[in-house]
Design a protein around this motif. Structure first.
Motif, mmCIF file in Angstrom:
data_model
loop_
_atom_site.group_PDB
_atom_site.id
_atom_site.type_symbol
_atom_site.label_atom_id
_atom_site.label_comp_id
_atom_site.label_asym_id
_atom_site.label_seq_id
_atom_site.Cartn_x
_atom_site.Cartn_y
_atom_site.Cartn_z
ATOM 1 N N LEU A 50 92.515 66.590 3.171
ATOM 2 C CA LEU A 50 90.822 66.733 3.149
ATOM 3 C C LEU A 50 90.187 65.436 2.278
ATOM 4 C CD1 LEU A 50 89.737 70.251 2.181
ATOM 5 C CD2 LEU A 50 89.125 68.961 4.329
ATOM 6 N N TYR A 51 89.373 64.740 2.952
ATOM 7 C CA TYR A 51 88.381 63.760 2.358
ATOM 8 C C TYR A 51 89.583 62.668 1.942
ATOM 9 C CZ TYR A 51 85.193 67.680 1.773
ATOM 10 O OH TYR A 51 84.357 68.602 2.142
ATOM 11 N N PRO A 52 90.255 62.280 2.965
ATOM 12 C CA PRO A 52 91.240 60.876 2.418
ATOM 13 C C PRO A 52 90.578 59.588 1.991
ATOM 14 C CG PRO A 52 91.194 61.296 4.931
ATOM 15 C CD PRO A 52 90.489 62.481 4.255
ATOM 16 N N ASP A 53 89.439 59.404 2.730
ATOM 17 C CA ASP A 53 88.706 58.384 2.420
ATOM 18 C C ASP A 53 87.902 58.308 1.264
ATOM 19 O OD1 ASP A 53 87.248 60.264 3.444
ATOM 20 O OD2 ASP A 53 85.862 59.214 4.424
ATOM 21 N N LEU A 54 87.801 59.472 0.535
ATOM 22 C CA LEU A 54 87.051 59.680 -0.809
ATOM 23 C C LEU A 54 87.755 60.212 -1.920
ATOM 24 C CD1 LEU A 54 83.962 60.966 1.028
ATOM 25 C CD2 LEU A 54 83.791 58.871 -0.419
ATOM 26 N N LEU A 55 88.954 60.894 -1.596
ATOM 27 C CA LEU A 55 89.706 61.397 -2.710
ATOM 28 C C LEU A 55 91.139 60.914 -2.462
ATOM 29 C CD1 LEU A 55 88.471 65.189 -2.810
ATOM 30 C CD2 LEU A 55 87.787 63.183 -4.255
ATOM 31 N N ASN A 56 91.200 59.782 -3.239
ATOM 32 C CA ASN A 56 92.680 59.291 -3.066
ATOM 33 C C ASN A 56 92.839 58.265 -4.226
ATOM 34 O OD1 ASN A 56 95.258 58.514 -2.121
ATOM 35 N ND2 ASN A 56 94.424 57.007 -0.648
ATOM 36 N N THR A 57 92.668 58.556 -5.319
ATOM 37 C CA THR A 57 92.899 57.446 -6.431
ATOM 38 C C THR A 57 94.371 57.472 -6.819
ATOM 39 O OG1 THR A 57 92.045 59.580 -8.006
ATOM 40 C CG2 THR A 57 90.407 57.679 -7.656
ATOM 41 N N TYR A 58 94.636 56.332 -7.632
ATOM 42 C CA TYR A 58 96.023 56.228 -8.024
ATOM 43 C C TYR A 58 97.086 56.509 -7.112
ATOM 44 C CZ TYR A 58 92.806 56.164 -11.929
ATOM 45 O OH TYR A 58 91.717 56.095 -12.811
ATOM 46 N N GLY A 59 96.836 56.275 -5.574
ATOM 47 C CA GLY A 59 97.561 56.225 -4.635
ATOM 48 C C GLY A 59 98.271 57.749 -4.615
ATOM 49 N N ASP A 60 97.032 58.729 -4.727
ATOM 50 C CA ASP A 60 97.505 60.209 -4.600
ATOM 51 C C ASP A 60 98.118 60.544 -3.109
ATOM 52 O OD1 ASP A 60 97.016 61.124 -6.841
ATOM 53 O OD2 ASP A 60 94.982 61.622 -6.561
ATOM 54 N N ARG A 61 97.689 59.638 -2.222
ATOM 55 C CA ARG A 61 98.261 59.845 -0.634
ATOM 56 C C ARG A 61 99.816 60.031 -0.895
ATOM 57 N NH1 ARG A 61 99.422 57.740 4.346
ATOM 58 N NH2 ARG A 61 100.222 55.692 3.608
ATOM 59 N N GLY A 62 100.412 59.513 -1.784
ATOM 60 C CA GLY A 62 101.809 59.250 -1.922
ATOM 61 C C GLY A 62 102.472 60.849 -1.966
#
Ligand code: GLN
Length: 250
Positions: free
Chosen positions: A9-21
């Motif tokens: 959810l909201y990958p373009d806005l909520l992804n600080t410090y590489g949280d997509r990892g």
């Protein structure tokens, strides 16, 4: 053959410090357990049907991004998110995404931003940010009978306080956690797992990753029993080296 659908959810806005990892760790471990995954990105303006997903992920974001998301999350997706939570859907929410699940965020300069109120928790900003590595112990995630030590990295101004029916994810051993006062880190409500730990959280903490995968599989497949055991030598070494540095143990 099992499969899991993951929503970012909201990958373009909520992804600080590489949280997509965290998404990558969920996918990779699922693959090692022979489970197929599909990741779908859903952001502002997109329709959100929670029944399409088994795990929903929200990463961290600064106050600025949280304000941008506020209207969409409250007015467009809020009812669906709350229903999914009450229906035992698995969520992982980090930092800014964690705060969004709560009732409000009062920023350090006095702005009060209304949030979702899906979980009884609230956040108050402090002028000094809480930055650094964190180690906490969770007895929700156990190795045999022993609580597991989890490592991460925190960077937040918000101090979060837990209300009725919300359990902490763990107790802080080193670092600040939710607010630097009560010794709690993160929050758990039904199948919603929240944490201040970036790092990313899941790659170094494989038992937590497997815990979330298992919860999702149990929800989806009545016949699912348990995941097999993987060789976590590399993950354990990565976690131990962080812990040794933080706790200054040999
Ligand atoms: N805006 C929030 C804070 O500073 C969240 C920060 C983050 O997600 N890293 O408290």
């Amino acid at each position: 053959m099992y499969d899991l659908n993951i929503c970012h959810l909201y990958p373009d806005l909520l992804n600080t410090y590489g949280d997509r990892g965290n998404i990558l760790a969920l996918q990779k471990r699922a693959q090692w357990h022979s489970i197929d995954t599909l990741v779908t990105n859903v952001t502002i303006g997109d329709s959100f049907d929670s029944s399409l997903y088994d795990i929903i992920f929200l990463g961290g974001g600064q106050d600025y991004e949280q304000e941008i998301i506020q209207s969409d999350v409250l007015n467009q997706k809020g009812t669906e998110i709350k229903a999914a939570i009450e229906g035992m859907k698995v969520f992982l929410c980090i930092c800014g995404g964690y705060q969004l699940m709560g009732k409000y965020y009062k920023t350090w300069d006095g702005k009060e931003i209304e949030f979702l109120g899906a979980l009884d928790l609230w956040t108050v900003g402090g002028k000094e940010r809480m930055i650094g590595n964190i180690v906490f112990e969770s007895d929700i995630i156990k190795a045999g009978d022993n609580p597991v030590r989890i490592v991460g990295f925190e960077n937040h101004s918000g101090r979060t306080y837990l209300g009725q029916g919300i359990k902490p994810l763990g107790r802080v051993i080193s670092g600040n956690g939710n607010n630097g006062e009560d010794g709690f880190e993160g929050a758990v409500y039904k199948n919603v797992y929240c944490s201040y730990s970036h790092g990313s959280l899941l790659p170094k903490n494989p038992l937590l990753t497997d815990h979330l995968l298992s919860l999702a599989l149990k929800q989806k497949y009545p016949d699912f029993e348990a995941l097999g055991v993987l060789d976590d030598t590399f993950e354990d070494a990565a976690r131990s080296s962080v812990m040794q540095r933080i706790l200054k143990t040999p």
